[in-house]
Design a protein around this motif. Structure first.
Motif, PDB file in Angstrom:
ATOM      1  N   TYR A   6      17.592  42.000 -61.655  1.00  0.00           N
ATOM      2  CA  TYR A   6      16.684  41.247 -62.507  1.00  0.00           C
ATOM      3  C   TYR A   6      15.690  40.448 -61.669  1.00  0.00           C
ATOM      4  O   TYR A   6      14.493  40.412 -61.966  1.00  0.00           O
ATOM      5  CB  TYR A   6      17.467  40.296 -63.417  1.00  0.00           C
ATOM      6  CG  TYR A   6      18.081  40.948 -64.640  1.00  0.00           C
ATOM      7  CD1 TYR A   6      17.604  42.156 -65.140  1.00  0.00           C
ATOM      8  CD2 TYR A   6      19.134  40.339 -65.315  1.00  0.00           C
ATOM      9  CE1 TYR A   6      18.158  42.746 -66.259  1.00  0.00           C
ATOM     10  CE2 TYR A   6      19.698  40.918 -66.454  1.00  0.00           C
ATOM     11  CZ  TYR A   6      19.198  42.121 -66.910  1.00  0.00           C
ATOM     12  OH  TYR A   6      19.750  42.706 -68.026  1.00  0.00           O
ATOM     13  N   ALA A   7      16.198  39.792 -60.625  1.00  0.00           N
ATOM     14  CA  ALA A   7      15.304  39.012 -59.759  1.00  0.00           C
ATOM     15  C   ALA A   7      14.294  39.919 -59.076  1.00  0.00           C
ATOM     16  O   ALA A   7      13.112  39.579 -58.940  1.00  0.00           O
ATOM     17  CB  ALA A   7      16.126  38.244 -58.722  1.00  0.00           C
ATOM     18  N   GLY A  10      11.653  40.681 -61.477  1.00  0.00           N
ATOM     19  CA  GLY A  10      10.979  39.529 -62.068  1.00  0.00           C
ATOM     20  C   GLY A  10      11.380  39.272 -63.503  1.00  0.00           C
ATOM     21  O   GLY A  10      10.594  38.734 -64.294  1.00  0.00           O
ATOM     22  N   ILE A  11      12.615  39.642 -63.878  1.00  0.00           N
ATOM     23  CA  ILE A  11      13.122  39.452 -65.237  1.00  0.00           C
ATOM     24  C   ILE A  11      14.015  38.221 -65.280  1.00  0.00           C
ATOM     25  O   ILE A  11      14.885  38.037 -64.422  1.00  0.00           O
ATOM     26  CB  ILE A  11      13.918  40.690 -65.699  1.00  0.00           C
ATOM     27  CG1 ILE A  11      13.008  41.920 -65.724  1.00  0.00           C
ATOM     28  CG2 ILE A  11      14.553  40.451 -67.068  1.00  0.00           C
ATOM     29  CD1 ILE A  11      13.751  43.225 -65.920  1.00  0.00           C
ATOM     30  N   GLN A  12      13.812  37.372 -66.269  1.00  0.00           N
ATOM     31  CA  GLN A  12      14.624  36.176 -66.444  1.00  0.00           C
ATOM     32  C   GLN A  12      15.799  36.469 -67.381  1.00  0.00           C
ATOM     33  O   GLN A  12      15.591  36.733 -68.574  1.00  0.00           O
ATOM     34  CB  GLN A  12      13.775  35.053 -67.040  1.00  0.00           C
ATOM     35  CG  GLN A  12      14.549  33.802 -67.430  1.00  0.00           C
ATOM     36  CD  GLN A  12      15.102  33.054 -66.242  1.00  0.00           C
ATOM     37  OE1 GLN A  12      14.348  32.575 -65.402  1.00  0.00           O
ATOM     38  NE2 GLN A  12      16.422  32.979 -66.135  1.00  0.00           N
ATOM     39  N   PRO A  13      17.034  36.478 -66.890  1.00  0.00           N
ATOM     40  CA  PRO A  13      18.185  36.686 -67.791  1.00  0.00           C
ATOM     41  C   PRO A  13      18.290  35.556 -68.811  1.00  0.00           C
ATOM     42  O   PRO A  13      17.833  34.435 -68.561  1.00  0.00           O
ATOM     43  CB  PRO A  13      19.388  36.678 -66.835  1.00  0.00           C
ATOM     44  CG  PRO A  13      18.816  36.903 -65.481  1.00  0.00           C
ATOM     45  CD  PRO A  13      17.446  36.308 -65.498  1.00  0.00           C
ATOM     46  N   VAL A  14      18.889  35.852 -69.937  1.00  0.00           N
ATOM     47  CA  VAL A  14      19.038  34.846 -70.987  1.00  0.00           C
ATOM     48  C   VAL A  14      20.502  34.717 -71.371  1.00  0.00           C
ATOM     49  O   VAL A  14      21.315  35.616 -71.124  1.00  0.00           O
ATOM     50  CB  VAL A  14      18.201  35.207 -72.235  1.00  0.00           C
ATOM     51  CG1 VAL A  14      16.754  35.480 -71.857  1.00  0.00           C
ATOM     52  CG2 VAL A  14      18.791  36.393 -72.989  1.00  0.00           C
ATOM     53  N   SER A 336      12.792  28.422 -74.202  1.00  0.00           N
ATOM     54  CA  SER A 336      11.880  28.100 -73.101  1.00  0.00           C
ATOM     55  C   SER A 336      12.558  27.378 -71.947  1.00  0.00           C
ATOM     56  O   SER A 336      11.936  27.110 -70.923  1.00  0.00           O
ATOM     57  CB  SER A 336      10.719  27.237 -73.623  1.00  0.00           C
ATOM     58  OG  SER A 336      11.189  25.982 -74.102  1.00  0.00           O
ATOM     59  N   ASN A 338      15.686  26.732 -68.965  1.00  0.00           N
ATOM     60  CA  ASN A 338      16.183  27.527 -67.838  1.00  0.00           C
ATOM     61  C   ASN A 338      17.678  27.270 -67.678  1.00  0.00           C
ATOM     62  O   ASN A 338      18.081  26.198 -67.270  1.00  0.00           O
ATOM     63  CB  ASN A 338      15.444  27.160 -66.558  1.00  0.00           C
ATOM     64  CG  ASN A 338      15.842  28.056 -65.393  1.00  0.00           C
ATOM     65  OD1 ASN A 338      16.357  29.150 -65.588  1.00  0.00           O
ATOM     66  ND2 ASN A 338      15.631  27.577 -64.176  1.00  0.00           N
ATOM     67  N   PRO A 339      18.518  28.274 -68.032  1.00  0.00           N
ATOM     68  CA  PRO A 339      18.137  29.606 -68.502  1.00  0.00           C
ATOM     69  C   PRO A 339      17.743  29.588 -69.979  1.00  0.00           C
ATOM     70  O   PRO A 339      18.174  28.703 -70.721  1.00  0.00           O
ATOM     71  CB  PRO A 339      19.414  30.423 -68.293  1.00  0.00           C
ATOM     72  CG  PRO A 339      20.510  29.418 -68.490  1.00  0.00           C
ATOM     73  CD  PRO A 339      19.990  28.140 -67.910  1.00  0.00           C
ATOM     74  N   PRO A 340      16.957  30.565 -70.417  1.00  0.00           N
ATOM     75  CA  PRO A 340      16.637  30.660 -71.832  1.00  0.00           C
ATOM     76  C   PRO A 340      17.909  30.919 -72.640  1.00  0.00           C
ATOM     77  O   PRO A 340      18.781  31.673 -72.203  1.00  0.00           O
ATOM     78  CB  PRO A 340      15.682  31.859 -71.909  1.00  0.00           C
ATOM     79  CG  PRO A 340      15.172  32.044 -70.519  1.00  0.00           C
ATOM     80  CD  PRO A 340      16.289  31.610 -69.623  1.00  0.00           C
TER      81      PRO A 340
END
Length: 376
Positions: A6-7, A10-14, A336, A338-340
């Motif tokens: 994911y990093a 560039g994907i932000q895990p939720v 919005s 961190n983390p979402p």
């Protein structure tokens, strides 16, 4: 050590507090399911045989005549409806979604209309509403069956809607007129007797979402009477190649790893200790309850129908005037951070599903809810 994919992308895990939703990936695979996929990945196998043998195993476990793995519950519905319209006729199979000259009407109770009834028109069916928004009578269903009627779709989760016919009654009326019934039983998985009861209901085809069992997001199960399961399979991707029949289901492809994963996930679901699973979820909900307990403008209650629902959920009510935030704002703030954290909007309440949480995410979820819902 492999980098975090994911990093790298560039994907932000939720944190998933919405449950088994398609938009977030559906499910988390168990170690046994992952191991089965890894084993299948090491060797090739003829996919017709993989579908046959896995389908036989699934049918035995569910008490069905026949079954096969599909690329999701929606695909199971589309293929099932396609098979109802085409039977085993290769010319009809090749023509879909052009159903001119075929029986192509699929009946659905008007009060049961739902987001996924698009499955009727995808293969070329014509959706025919029966009854009205207040419900349907057996006489209305019988009167709606005509020369162009191919089948009846039944939305199992909608059975509790006031005024609708039960599945048993729909099966009775449809079969009296020689018309098959296909059931969308996507998440009708618990209690186990309830799940197996859908298969034993007399319906001709029953569709499940495999993500709810703990298989991957991309898989489902179609089971039922052998003749209709075979017709559905002839409209599937493997038949496009093995039978050269130009089936419209060519795009509903699965690989061997996905197919075997469903058989393992189903076995796990049917044999696991569900009391332990539910106790875990109750304890997670209690963590959130305790964290929010002193917020006077917030109410919490657990919602769960033990006779037909696999999972509990926590409903959180807020007073927007006191909080100074709308429901939409609360959800946006949760996403919005961190983390979402993704939560459901249940109309007047926030709906929190805890079954897809990792153990170390429960406290994070509770703290984030308190932060967003606090008036401090």
């Amino acid at each position: 050590m492999n980098p975090d994919i994911y990093a790298e992308l560039g994907i932000q895990p939720v944190i998933n507090a919405m449950g088994n939703v398609t938009l977030l990936g559906g499910s988390t695979l168990s170690p046994a399911v992952e191991a089965a996929m890894e084993q299948a990945n090491r060797h090739f196998a003829p996919l017709e045989e993989v579908l046959d043998k896995s389908g036989q195993a699934i049918a035995r476990q569910l008490g069905a005549e026949s079954a096969f793995v599909t690329s999701g519950c929606f695909a199971a519905l589309v293929l099932g409806i396609a098979g109802i319209m085409t039977g085993n006729d290769p010319e009809k199979i090749a023509r879909l979604p052009d159903t001119a000259g075929m029986k192509n009407e699929i009946l659905l109770q008007k009060a049961m209309r739902y987001h996924y009834d698009r499955c009727i028109t995808v293969p070329g069916g014509r959706l025919v509403e029966v009854g009205n928004e207040q419900g349907t009578t057996a006489d209305q269903l019988a009167a709606a069956i005509g020369e162009q009627t191919a089948g009846v779709l039944y939305f199992a989760r909608g059975e509790t809607i006031p005024g609708v016919l039960s599945l048993a009654e729909v099966v009775r009326v449809a079969h009296e007129h020689g018309v098959p019934v296909i059931v969308d039983a996507a998440s009708e998985l618990y209690p186990i007797d309830h799940m197996l009861g859908r298969v034993a209901s007399g319906a001709d085809l029953v569709c499940f979402g495999a993500k709810y069992l703990g298989a991957q997001n991309s898989a489902g199960i179609l089971c039922g009477r052998a003749e209709w399961v075979r017709a559905a399979r002839l409209n599937n991707f493997v038949s496009y190649e093995s039978h050269r029949n130009r089936a419209m289901g060519r795009g509903y492809k699965l690989d061997r790893q996905e197919i075997v994963a469903v058989t393992v996930a189903l076995k796990e679901w049917l044999t696991m200790d569900h009391e332990e699973r539910l106790q875990r979820d109750a304890e997670r909900i209690e963590v959130v309850n305790r964290t929010l307990a002193d917020l006077s403008h917030v109410t919490t209650r657990t919602q769960w129908d033990a006779e037909r629902e696999p999972w509990m959920r926590l409903l959180i009510g807020i007073d927007p005037d006191k909080l100074g935030k709308s429901m939409e704002t609360v959800i946006a703030e949760m996403r919005s951070g961190n983390p979402p954290v993704w939560v459901r909007n249940d109309g007047k309440d926030l709906a929190i599903m805890v079954n897809m949480l990792q153990d170390d995410e429960v406290g994070v979820l509770a703290d984030r809810l308190r932060q967003v819902l606090s008036m401090e």
